[in-house]
Design an enzyme around this catalytic site. Structure first.
Site, PDB file in Angstrom:
ATOM      1  N   CYS A 141     157.810  51.171 -29.861  1.00 11.44           N
ATOM      2  CA  CYS A 141     159.077  50.922 -29.164  1.00 11.44           C
ATOM      3  C   CYS A 141     158.837  50.388 -27.750  1.00 11.44           C
ATOM      4  O   CYS A 141     158.433  51.142 -26.860  1.00 11.44           O
ATOM      5  CB  CYS A 141     159.894  52.214 -29.122  1.00 11.44           C
ATOM      6  SG  CYS A 141     161.392  52.113 -28.112  1.00 11.44           S
TER       7      CYS A 141
ATOM      8  N   CYS B 146     160.988  51.977 -24.991  1.00 16.21           N
ATOM      9  CA  CYS B 146     160.515  53.341 -24.720  1.00 16.21           C
ATOM     10  C   CYS B 146     159.401  53.319 -23.682  1.00 16.21           C
ATOM     11  O   CYS B 146     159.369  54.131 -22.752  1.00 16.21           O
ATOM     12  CB  CYS B 146     159.994  53.999 -25.996  1.00 16.21           C
ATOM     13  SG  CYS B 146     161.219  54.218 -27.294  1.00 16.21           S
TER      14      CYS B 146
END
Length: 297
Positions: free
Chosen positions: A34, A37
Site C-alpha cells: 500500500c 500507507c
C-alpha cells in the site's frame, strides 16, 4: 478459530485492548503493498511520538497478516486509522492525513476522555510549585520568581505552564531576548496553549513600552489635545506595565474617538494587554465589558 487466529486475538488484546484501558490507541491498518500507507506512516509515527507523554500509543495492524482483526473492524480499504479507548472505537482518523489535522482531533479527544499521560502526571506533581512561582511573580519579587521558574524548567522543560511562567519572569526581569528564545523553543503541539499565548502577549507588551522619560511630554500632549490619537496610543504603551488602569482608559478613549484609527491599533493594543494580563483575570472581564459598551453601546 485456528491457532493462528487465536494467537492474533491474544496479541491484539495485549497490544491494543489492555493499553487502551488507560491510553488512547491509534490503530493503523496497513499493508506492505500500500503506497498511501507508506506515505502516512511517518506522519502517524511523528504525531504519536509527540503525544506519547499525553497517553497516546500507535499500533500498526498488517491486514495481510492479521485478516481476522481487519475483518472484525470491517476494514474495506487502507490505510484505515482508528482511535481506540477502553476497548471501544472512539474516532475514525482515516481522513486526517497531516500532522495538523491529526493533532487537532487528538487534542479534542484528549480533552474529552479521562486519559492521564506521563506529562499530565508530571504537571500535577509540580502544580503547587508553578502556583508559588506565579504568586511570587505577581507580588513583584521578580528575582525569586525567576529562580523558581528556572528550577522548574530543569524539572519539566516542555511543560507549557513552566515555559510560560519562566518567559514572563524573564520579561519582568528585562531579559526580553532570553524570553523570546525560550518561547521560540516551544514544541509545535504546545504552541497554542493559553499560557504560552499569554507569555507571547507579555513579550509584545514589553516591546510596546515607551521610554519612561517620554511620559511627561506624552501626558502634556494628551492634556493639550485629547483627540491626539498618536499621543494617547504612545502614552498607553508606556503605561501598560506600570498602570494598566490608566493605559486601558487611554486606549478605550482612543477607540471611542475613532475605532478605525491606524487600522484599529488602539483596540489591538488593548487586546494584547488583556491577553498578557490573563483572559481569566477579573480585571480583564471588567475591561471587556467597558470595551463592549464602547463598541456596541
Amino acid at each position: 478459530m485456528s491457532a493462528a487466529d487465536r494467537e492474533a486475538v491474544e496479541l491484539f488484546k495485549r497490544d491494543v485492548i489492555e493499553p487502551s484501558m488507560e491510553a488512547l490507541v491509534i490503530l493503523d491498518f496497513w499493508a506492505e503493498w500500500c503506497g498511501p500507507c507508506k506515505q502516512l506512516t511517518p506522519v502517524l509515527e511523528k504525531v504519536a511520538a509527540a503525544y506519547a507523554g499525553r497517553g497516546v500509543k500507535l499500533v500498526k495492524v498488517n491486514v495481510d497478516e492479521q485478516k481476522l482483526i481487519a475483518a472484525q473492524f470491517r476494514v474495506q480499504s487502507i490505510p484505515t486509522v482508528y482511535a481506540v479507548f477502553q476497548g471501544q472505537l472512539v474516532a475514525d482518523l482515516t481522513s486526517a492525513r497531516t500532522e495538523g489535522a491529526l493533532g487537532q482531533i487528538l487534542d479534542q479527544l484528549l480533552r474529552q476522555l479521562p486519559i492521564q499521560g506521563a506529562d499530565d502526571q508530571r504537571h500535577e506533581d509540580i502544580v503547587p510549585l508553578i502556583t508559588m512561582g506565579e504568586e511570587v511573580l505577581e507580588s513583584g519579587d521578580v528575582e525569586r520568581a525567576l529562580s523558581i521558574f528556572s528550577q522548574l524548567t530543569e524539572l519539566a522543560p516542555e511543560d507549557p505552564a513552566v515555559i510560560a511562567g519562566h518567559a514572563r519572569a524573564l520579561i519582568a526581569a528585562g531579559q526580553r531576548e532570553e524570553a523570546e528564545t525560550l518561547l521560540a523553543s516551544v514544541p509545535e503541539d504546545k504552541a497554542k496553549d493559553a499560557g504560552i499565548a499569554r507569555a507571547r502577549a507579555a513579550l509584545a507588551l514589553a516591546g510596546d513600552t515607551a521610554p519612561s522619560d517620554d511620559l511627561s511630554a506624552l501626558r502634556a500632549r494628551v492634556a493639550a489635545n485629547p483627540d491626539d490619537q498618536e499621543a494617547r496610543y504612545e502614552l498607553a504603551g508606556a503605561l501598560m506595565t506600570q498602570d494598566r488602569d490608566a493605559a486601558a482608559d487611554l486606549l478605550l478613549g482612543a477607540i471611542e474617538r475613532d475605532r478605525e484609527w491606524n487600522e484599529g491599533a488602539a483596540r489591538k493594543r488593548l487586546l494584547t494587554l488583556f491577553e498578557a494580563t490573563g483572559l481569566e483575570d477579573p480585571w480583564v472581564a471588567a475591561q471587556r465589558r467597558r470595551l463592549s459598551a464602547v463598541l456596541f453601546g
